[in-house]
Write a protein that holds these residues in place. Structure first.
Motif, PDB file in Angstrom:
ATOM      1  N   ARG A  35       0.826  -1.209   0.000  1.00 27.62           N
ATOM      2  CA  ARG A  35       0.000   0.000   0.000  1.00 27.62           C
ATOM      3  C   ARG A  35       0.859   1.257   0.000  1.00 27.62           C
ATOM      4  NH1 ARG A  35      -4.101  -3.266   3.132  1.00 27.62           N
ATOM      5  NH2 ARG A  35      -5.597  -3.725   1.480  1.00 27.62           N
ATOM      6  N   ALA A  36       1.916   1.250   0.793  1.00 29.47           N
ATOM      7  CA  ALA A  36       2.829   2.397   0.805  1.00 29.47           C
ATOM      8  C   ALA A  36       3.471   2.560  -0.568  1.00 29.47           C
ATOM      9  CB  ALA A  36       3.890   2.227   1.891  1.00 29.47           C
ATOM     10  N   ALA A  60      -4.487   2.544  -3.418  1.00 29.38           N
ATOM     11  CA  ALA A  60      -3.880   1.637  -2.442  1.00 29.38           C
ATOM     12  C   ALA A  60      -4.852   0.562  -1.933  1.00 29.38           C
ATOM     13  CB  ALA A  60      -3.320   2.424  -1.264  1.00 29.38           C
ATOM     14  N   TRP A  61      -6.128   0.854  -1.955  1.00 30.28           N
ATOM     15  CA  TRP A  61      -7.137  -0.089  -1.466  1.00 30.28           C
ATOM     16  C   TRP A  61      -8.186  -0.302  -2.558  1.00 30.28           C
ATOM     17  CZ3 TRP A  61      -4.991   3.610   1.737  1.00 30.28           C
ATOM     18  CH2 TRP A  61      -4.372   3.150   2.899  1.00 30.28           C
ATOM     19  N   ASN A  70      -6.574   5.277   7.673  1.00 27.71           N
ATOM     20  CA  ASN A  70      -5.712   4.237   7.091  1.00 27.71           C
ATOM     21  C   ASN A  70      -4.685   4.859   6.153  1.00 27.71           C
ATOM     22  OD1 ASN A  70      -7.568   2.692   8.414  1.00 27.71           O
ATOM     23  ND2 ASN A  70      -8.139   1.442   6.676  1.00 27.71           N
ATOM     24  N   GLN A  74      -0.444   4.878   6.426  1.00 25.49           N
ATOM     25  CA  GLN A  74       0.450   4.460   5.344  1.00 25.49           C
ATOM     26  C   GLN A  74       1.403   5.582   4.929  1.00 25.49           C
ATOM     27  OE1 GLN A  74       0.932   1.398   4.062  1.00 25.49           O
ATOM     28  NE2 GLN A  74      -0.525   0.677   5.596  1.00 25.49           N
ATOM     29  N   SER A  77       4.104   5.816   7.514  1.00 21.96           N
ATOM     30  CA  SER A  77       5.062   4.731   7.313  1.00 21.96           C
ATOM     31  C   SER A  77       5.990   5.042   6.132  1.00 21.96           C
ATOM     32  CB  SER A  77       4.307   3.425   7.056  1.00 21.96           C
ATOM     33  OG  SER A  77       5.179   2.409   6.649  1.00 21.96           O
ATOM     34  N   LEU A  78       5.421   5.551   5.060  1.00 21.78           N
ATOM     35  CA  LEU A  78       6.198   5.915   3.884  1.00 21.78           C
ATOM     36  C   LEU A  78       7.193   7.020   4.209  1.00 21.78           C
ATOM     37  CD1 LEU A  78       6.751   5.680   0.874  1.00 21.78           C
ATOM     38  CD2 LEU A  78       4.728   7.094   0.461  1.00 21.78           C
TER      39      LEU A  78
END
Length: 137
Positions: A35-36, A60-61, A70, A74, A77-78
């Motif tokens: 996803r990232a 991403a989804w 959500n 992500q 995190s990226l």
């Protein structure tokens, strides 16, 4: 600068090969979840432009309904993987209420440059550690 999902690009110490779904930093693969990676590719494809939340979520989804929280997780995190904000490096800007923008300078790279940056071009994808889930049943 618009880039295609087939075009490899570099920014800062990174090399992104969207077709291979590979991100390298200084020639070494960076572990990045799917996803990232989808979000990064979407942002880089529309570098310097605002990409709205809805578009990023749909990339991403695919086909799923998710909350914007959500997406924030992500993107966070990226940003951590990229070192965004460390030593003055800026890659992703948040424009509240609008979306996100990839703000680093993006340069297209040739196939030869990709091979040089990744050694022989025989880069293996880094393993993403999965959270251990106990088996039920």
């Amino acid at each position: 600068m618009h880039v295609t999902s087939e075009q490899s690009v570099s920014f800062g110490p990174f090399l992104l090969c969207p077709r291979a779904r590979l991100l390298c930093k200084n020639g070494r693969p960076v572990a990045l979840g799917s996803r990232a990676m989808d979000i990064l590719i979407a942002l880089v494809e529309q570098s310097s432009e605002v990409v709205n939340h809805r578009e990023l979520i749909s990339r991403a989804w695919r086909g799923l309904v998710v909350e914007s929280g959500n997406l924030r997780v992500q993107v966070l995190s990226l940003r951590r993987c990229l070192g965004d904000g460390k030593d003055g490096a800026r890659y992703i800007a948040n424009l509240p209420g609008l979306g996100y923008s990839f703000v680093a300078s993006v340069r297209p790279v040739s196939f030869d440059q990709v091979m040089e940056a990744t050694g022989t071009g025989q880069v293996t994808q880094p393993r993403i550690r999965q959270k251990h889930r106990p088996r039920v049943g």
